[in-house]
Design a protein around this motif. Structure first.
Motif, PDB file in Angstrom:
ATOM      1  N   HIS A   1      21.155 -47.079   4.848  1.00  0.00           N
ATOM      2  CA  HIS A   1      20.237 -46.827   3.740  1.00  0.00           C
ATOM      3  C   HIS A   1      18.812 -46.921   4.231  1.00  0.00           C
ATOM      4  O   HIS A   1      17.930 -46.244   3.747  1.00  0.00           O
ATOM      5  CB  HIS A   1      20.433 -47.877   2.634  1.00  0.00           C
ATOM      6  N   ARG A   2      18.624 -47.822   5.175  1.00  0.00           N
ATOM      7  CA  ARG A   2      17.286 -48.101   5.682  1.00  0.00           C
ATOM      8  C   ARG A   2      17.361 -48.322   7.177  1.00  0.00           C
ATOM      9  O   ARG A   2      18.314 -48.929   7.675  1.00  0.00           O
ATOM     10  CB  ARG A   2      16.769 -49.397   5.043  1.00  0.00           C
ATOM     11  N   VAL A   3      16.361 -47.836   7.872  1.00  0.00           N
ATOM     12  CA  VAL A   3      16.265 -48.114   9.297  1.00  0.00           C
ATOM     13  C   VAL A   3      14.991 -48.926   9.524  1.00  0.00           C
ATOM     14  O   VAL A   3      13.925 -48.566   9.012  1.00  0.00           O
ATOM     15  CB  VAL A   3      16.203 -46.814  10.123  1.00  0.00           C
ATOM     16  N   LEU A   4      15.145 -50.050  10.257  1.00  0.00           N
ATOM     17  CA  LEU A   4      13.975 -50.862  10.578  1.00  0.00           C
ATOM     18  C   LEU A   4      13.648 -50.677  12.045  1.00  0.00           C
ATOM     19  O   LEU A   4      14.543 -50.623  12.884  1.00  0.00           O
ATOM     20  CB  LEU A   4      14.235 -52.353  10.342  1.00  0.00           C
ATOM     21  N   PHE A   5      12.356 -50.587  12.334  1.00  0.00           N
ATOM     22  CA  PHE A   5      11.955 -50.564  13.736  1.00  0.00           C
ATOM     23  C   PHE A   5      11.213 -51.859  14.034  1.00  0.00           C
ATOM     24  O   PHE A   5      10.250 -52.207  13.341  1.00  0.00           O
ATOM     25  CB  PHE A   5      11.053 -49.350  14.010  1.00  0.00           C
TER      26      PHE A   5
END
Lengths: 258, 364
Positions: free
Chosen positions: A221-225
């Motif tokens: 749903h979400r990608v964090l960097f």
């Protein structure tokens, strides 16, 4: 293959918070690994964390089940705050499943004993019932026929699937994956990712540290960097890959996608 | 496609005769290179010079039964030193007509040990069996009721004493050693320091001095009228000594268990006690089977040091026989016999450890 099914499930993430991390800091000696992490993970949400090595992404998820201790800020898992209280920590660990890069199966126990151990000793489930549950999950990761072998007799991909099943046996509410495919030979990566996709379809809350961008695109749903101990960017997979906001994200993506 | 593959299968060719069988083995192991060939020839010559005379001495010209005088004229070994004195060698000063009691006790012990060889027999009933067995053995040795005359422990000696000191010394030292190893790894500073001090102190002292301390110095600190059995004091000294060595070996094993095993156990929610008991110790103890057995073997042999505090173990009863003028000069035979007994004990421990290692191997 499962992309459609996963997208159907895409909207399922609810508003209820599963994990709340507020201004969390962690130091290794003098080294400031995590510098003010703020993150809310909702029920049934799937998050992929990526970033260069040493950016603190593994440390972040290891803090969530207290394999590492944070020194400032708060972490609340399913309403339980992680404090220096053994009872609390054990309660959280029962709710949080973890899959490691190097599988960490118990080499002296058979596969089925690896799976039944947690339920028997931690959840106090009768042995027979625990073994039935174990067989159910082994079947789910397509490896039931190996139940009475030892981990050393299985391939890396099989071991990792067993490790996933072992966590599932504790019926966790969240699953943490710490680079689950990094130690695998290329031809085995898919079988592990497939199992993870099936989990996603069933609505498991997942936090996955990985470099498998294909997985991130289709499942998250979400990608964090993350970089230098901070969450630099957080976005939906579509925006994350097509319109990265930060220079560091762009640089990182250009390095790993080529 | 399949047919092609089948056709291409080369027909089976046997390796040349000079590479298999006895000839091949001898060529590969005994005569590979001039140096090894010379060594082989020299060794064969030595064996030819020593083995036949040894057999003649030990068997052909040996005297098996005589009252001692017959031995003086014989050119071979005088095994009668054993056959005429075996009861004293085995049982020491235990009353002659009561010696069936230590015999039964020992048979019971051997039976229990033999039954316990099989790991599938390890359950709580076997535990009860051992506890009951211990009481029966103690009762047989000591007597005092049910019509058995009481035999003071000062009269115990020979093989039962050696077995008592070693079997119970080793079984008590092993868990104590494991606890010390865990204590040394503990995060609680007090316990850790205590364990380190204990291990280093005991390891820094020879067993003989511990035995002396136990038998001579320790009673001085006891209030008047209180005495502690001498065998018990020796037994405790042996346990304390062996445990320190086992602790260090087990610590090595603990360090051999990867960090990831702790983490996996913790992430399942196991507490530290269960993590140690179910995950870490089984792996650590398995890694250290070979060095642990080395320690147990050397501790078994070290029990013979109790002669210096005047306990009559197997070695001392044998020496006592040899100091009888009638049997003076037959020490070779007597010592060979004792050596054989000790070898049997050590060899079966080594054998068992190999078997255990094989059974516990889980890779491939």
């Amino acid at each position: 293959m499962d992309e459609n099914r996963v997208q159907e499930a895409q909207s399922e993430a609810s508003d209820e918070a599963m994990i709340e991390i507020v201004d969390m800091h962690k130091w290794f000696g003098e080294f400031h690994v995590l510098q003010g992490i703020n993150l809310t993970v909702h029920k049934k949400e799937r998050i992929v964390i990526c970033g260069p090595s040493g950016s603190g992404k593994s440390t972040l998820i290891r803090c969530i089940n207290r394999l590492e201790e944070h020194q400032r800020g708060r972490i609340i898992v399913d309403g339980i705050e992680l404090l220096n209280n053994l009872k609390n920590i054990e309660k959280v660990r029962m709710e949080v499943g973890m899959v490691f890069q190097h599988f960490n199966l118990f080499p002296h126990l058979t596969i089925i004993d690896n799976l039944a151990l947690g339920p028997i000793w931690v959840r106090k489930v009768p042995k027979k019932e625990a073994e039935e549950t174990a067989m159910y999950y082994l079947d789910k990761v397509h490896i039931a026929e190996q139940a009475h072998k030892f981990p050393g007799q299985l391939s890396g991909g099989q071991q990792q699937r067993v490790a996933i099943a072992r966590s599932l046996c504790m019926s966790p509410k969240v699953m943490l994956f710490d680079e689950p495919t990094s130690a695998l030979d290329p031809e085995m990566i898919k079988e592990v990712l497939d199992v993870m996709i099936e989990l996603a379809v069933e609505g498991m809350t997942m936090i996955v540290v990985t470099h498998e961008m294909g997985f991130a695109k289709s499942v998250a749903h979400r990608v964090l960097f993350m970089d230098f101990g901070q969450i630099v960017e957080s976005n939906t997979p579509g925006d994350f890959f097509d319109h990265p906001q930060h220079e560091r994200t762009k640089l990182f993506l250009s390095q790993i996608l080529n | 496609m399949e047919n092609v593959l089948q056709q291409q299968q080369p027909e089976k060719i046997k390796p040349p005769v000079t590479h298999i069988g006895l000839v091949g083995w001898a060529k590969a192991n005994l005569f590979n290179g001039w140096f090894n060939s010379v060594l082989t020839v020299v060794t064969l010559l030595l064996l030819y010079k020593t083995v036949p005379p040894l057999i003649r001495w030990a068997f052909i010209n040996a005297v098996w039964k005589s009252a001692g005088t017959g031995c003086r004229e014989a050119t071979g070994a005088c095994w009668s030193v054993i056959s005429a004195n075996y009861r004293f060698i085995f049982f020491g000063f235990y009353p002659y007509d009561q010696q069936w009691r230590p015999l039964v006790a020992m048979l019971l012990l051997f039976g229990l040990l033999f039954y316990s060889r099989n790991r599938h027999h390890w359950n709580k009933y076997l535990g009860y069996g051992w506890i009951a067995g211990l009481f029966v053995m103690g009762f047989l040795m000591k007597g005092g009721f049910l019509g058995l005359t009481s035999v003071e422990s000062t009269k115990w000696g020979g093989l039962p004493l050696t077995l008592l000191l070693s079997v119970f010394g080793l079984t008590a030292a092993y868990p104590l050693g494991v606890l010390l190893a865990l204590g040394r790894q503990s995060e609680m500073r007090g316990i850790k320091v205590l364990c380190i001090v204990y291990i280093e102190l005991i390891r820094g002292v020879p067993l003989i001095s511990l035995l002396f301390m136990g038998s001579i110095i320790f009673p001085l600190f006891l209030p008047e009228g209180v005495t502690i059995n001498k065998i018990l004091r020796a037994q405790i000294a042996i346990i304390l000594f062996t445990a320190a060595y086992i602790a260090e070996v087990v610590r090595g094993g603990l360090q051999g268990v990867p960090r990831g095993q702790y983490e996996a156990a913790e992430s399942l929610g196991l507490n530290i006690y269960l993590t140690m008991r179910l995950i870490v110790l089984p792996q650590a103890l398995k890694i250290v089977i070979p060095p642990t057995v080395s320690i147990l073997i050397s501790a078994f042999k070290d029990t013979s040091l109790v002669v210096i505090i005047a306990l009559f173990d197997l070695l001392k009863t044998t020496q006592t026989v040899l100091s009888n003028p009638k049997w003076l000069g037959f020490s070779r035979e007597a010592y060979i016999f004792i050596a054989l007994l000790y070898f049997l004990g050590c060899f079966s421990m080594a054998n068992y450890s190999r078997k255990l290692e094989k059974e516990l191997a889980t890779d491939n």
